[in-house]
Design an enzyme around this catalytic site. Sequence first.
Site, PDB file in Angstrom:
ATOM      1  N   ASP A 162     -10.603   2.849  -8.005  1.00 24.28           N
ATOM      2  CA  ASP A 162     -10.411   2.200  -6.711  1.00 24.28           C
ATOM      3  C   ASP A 162     -11.224   2.995  -5.692  1.00 24.28           C
ATOM      4  O   ASP A 162     -11.753   4.067  -5.984  1.00 24.28           O
ATOM      5  CB  ASP A 162      -8.912   2.130  -6.362  1.00 24.28           C
ATOM      6  CG  ASP A 162      -8.636   1.055  -5.315  1.00 24.28           C
ATOM      7  OD1 ASP A 162      -7.484   0.613  -5.212  1.00 24.28           O
ATOM      8  OD2 ASP A 162      -9.590   0.633  -4.619  1.00 24.28           O
TER       9      ASP A 162
HETATM   10  C1  GLC Z   1      -9.333  -1.217  -1.872  1.00 26.70           C
HETATM   11  C2  GLC Z   1      -8.248  -1.811  -2.743  1.00 26.70           C
HETATM   12  C3  GLC Z   1      -8.747  -2.516  -3.973  1.00 26.70           C
HETATM   13  C4  GLC Z   1     -10.072  -3.173  -3.679  1.00 26.70           C
HETATM   14  C5  GLC Z   1     -11.072  -2.057  -3.423  1.00 26.70           C
HETATM   15  C6  GLC Z   1     -12.464  -2.607  -3.069  1.00 26.70           C
HETATM   16  O1  GLC Z   1      -8.957   0.063  -1.442  1.00 26.70           O
HETATM   17  O2  GLC Z   1      -7.200  -0.929  -3.150  1.00 26.70           O
HETATM   18  O3  GLC Z   1      -7.741  -3.466  -4.375  1.00 26.70           O
HETATM   19  O4  GLC Z   1     -10.493  -3.969  -4.769  1.00 26.70           O
HETATM   20  O5  GLC Z   1     -10.648  -1.150  -2.423  1.00 26.70           O
HETATM   21  O6  GLC Z   1     -12.430  -3.270  -1.841  1.00 26.70           O
END
Ligand code: GLC
Length: 712
Positions: A264
């Site tokens: 993430d």
């Molecule tokens: C965010 C979220 C995740 C998302 C990623 C990219 O922090 O936790 O669900 O896909 O970053 O935007």
Amino acid sequence: MCLKEITNKIRSMSLEEKIGQLNQAGLWDFELLCEEVRKGRVGSVILADSATAGNDEQQRVIIDQLNELQRIAVEESPSHIPLIFGRDIIHGYRTVLPVPLAAAASFNPDVVEKAYRAVAYEAANDGVHWTFSPMIDISRDPRWGRCIEGFGEDPYLTSKMGQSVIRGFQNADNKKGDSIAACAKHYLGYGAVEGGRDYGKAEISEYTLRNYYLKPFKAAIEADVATVMNSFSEISGQPVVSSRYLLHDLLKDELGFRGFVISDWAAVAQLVTQGVAKDRKEAAALSANAELDMDMVDGCYIDYLSGLVAEGKVSEETIDKMVYRVLYIKEKFGLFEHPFITRQKIDYQEHLELSKQCSDEVITLLKNKDVLPLDRSKKIALLGPFLHEKRSLLGSWTWDFDIRMVKSIAEVFEEYAGRELLVFPQSNYLWDDIIPALGDVDTVILALGESYRVSGENNCLANIDLPKEQLELAKRIKGLGKKVIGVFCFGRPIGLGEADIYFDAILYAWQAGTCAARSIVDIIYGKVNPSGKLPITFPRSTGQIPIYYNYHTMPRNGMGYYGEGSNYLDCCSTPMYPFGYGMSYTKFAYSEARCEKTALTLEELKNGKKFKVGVTVTNTGEYDGKETVQCYVRDLLATMARPVRELKGFSKILLKRGEFKEVVFELGSEELGFYNGKGEFCVEPGEFDIFIGGDCTTNNKIKITAVSETEN
Ligand code: GLC
């Protein structure tokens, strides 16, 4: 490129080129990014501008930029490997579908799959190869803003809905240019964060992990999901992003996941913040040795892996395994054959129809004291903060929409029943305006809801009861002796304990996407018969949280929750509305549950034999309608405490007036067994109650027995 060629390709690459494939970069400085791609330091580009993309407006996808980046990668970088472009296409693109929690209320995987196929086509047509969706985190806490991104509190429903979204995004061929790689997230246990506080810690036993939180990911892997994203959270002190047990032993070895794991946003670097890595270099080593395959935007891998390999802290063999997974997915989704995109013309009308079918089926009728459906000729008044709202009907985690495709509730009402309407403007409601204006109108539609800004990532609420000013509005209208129909446009469940009494009808419209208003009005006038069922328990008030249907019986009778006795002196223990509940304009009668053979031996079960438990459901009302027939299992005696009910099957059927159908559920080892505290799956002998009905509180049950050999 076949799989053998991937292996040969990796052999021909330098260590730096391999590490480049494990680096996902952002697109905030296009020229700099072009240079990085040219040097072979980038394997993927994320099309998101910020760490909490769901809350912020995002730059639209610019095809020419993607094609230029791809040209540089394919023609000028050392390994000539195409980039994979990822974006959060969570529940819509130009056409927006209901937020995922609402989609689960449809209990209709087929309708959801078809709608997500349309969304995949729209995104692929813009050059997006990969979405960071579905989010399949089980959630039992509506204070957690991200509960709207998942499919509710139940592992079985979440598994089925997650699979339908994956099948919608990815198709069998994957190379036809109308599919995008899906991403099951956030592995693992993110929805169990304490107090519904985002990014918090989760205390989850192996027993609970395997019987609840892991199940949707197991199902996603069975649906061949291309990628998995780790959760920010830590489980019992272990951050997921650096857990070799979770990311390698469990996910890849035991569950057989063949795609790749993406971190993430900056989760690798965040190990320093979490106090488990002294610096970004150590964070890179911890995550790489856990075989977290690709690093999202924090640059830890690209900055340190080469040195870590030279120091013998990370092996090149590990790097090769990670690179193989990335190239395997790039190959599987046709990037080597079709690295560039040429936009096609899209029939948005067809996509809107699919979105409308979704929103028709997610809207859930929770209360109806004989006020709905309305007659078109009846004069009504329209009031409330959501009457003219458009953006928040789409919910959080969507920015590629075309707001011109969205109509407000007021606009659709005016199209449909113009002359018989009293529509109040979007302004501060002055009571001395409202009361005389209402005059002899005896029915008021109150359009209520919450902004999309108070749900989604890091948007958690300490109080999820109906907002005070909306409660006050309902009280005062009811106080005028009017019939009050509440249309609730919330992403999350809200506490209706205090408010319920002021409504004659409650239509929970969720945040149902581009066609939300059309579905709401069609349901109010009876053109569509509501068929939504709750995918998550609705508490009376915030104080009851967590409250969920599949709880374990407490040791003292009458101390259970969800209706047995009471836990609190100041609140009864029943929820406001239970899991699986939803009304129709028609009535459905259930026969007694029956079973072909009520006893099977463990041996028969092990060999695949199943109990066949069924009912006959009859539409005894005045309207054609859809009913979701639900099957719950209770293990009456086991070596571990087991839930009082567990959803193990559902079937949404259409019954015309007077029509009846038989619905049969097959229950075998998978449905009767459970993981014990040591992670072993076991089917134990003994009796089970099987419940079949229209929601989790049904007492229409039949007993079946799994017979051990010794008893036989
Ligand atoms: C965010 C979220 C995740 C998302 C990623 C990219 O922090 O936790 O669900 O896909 O970053 O935007």
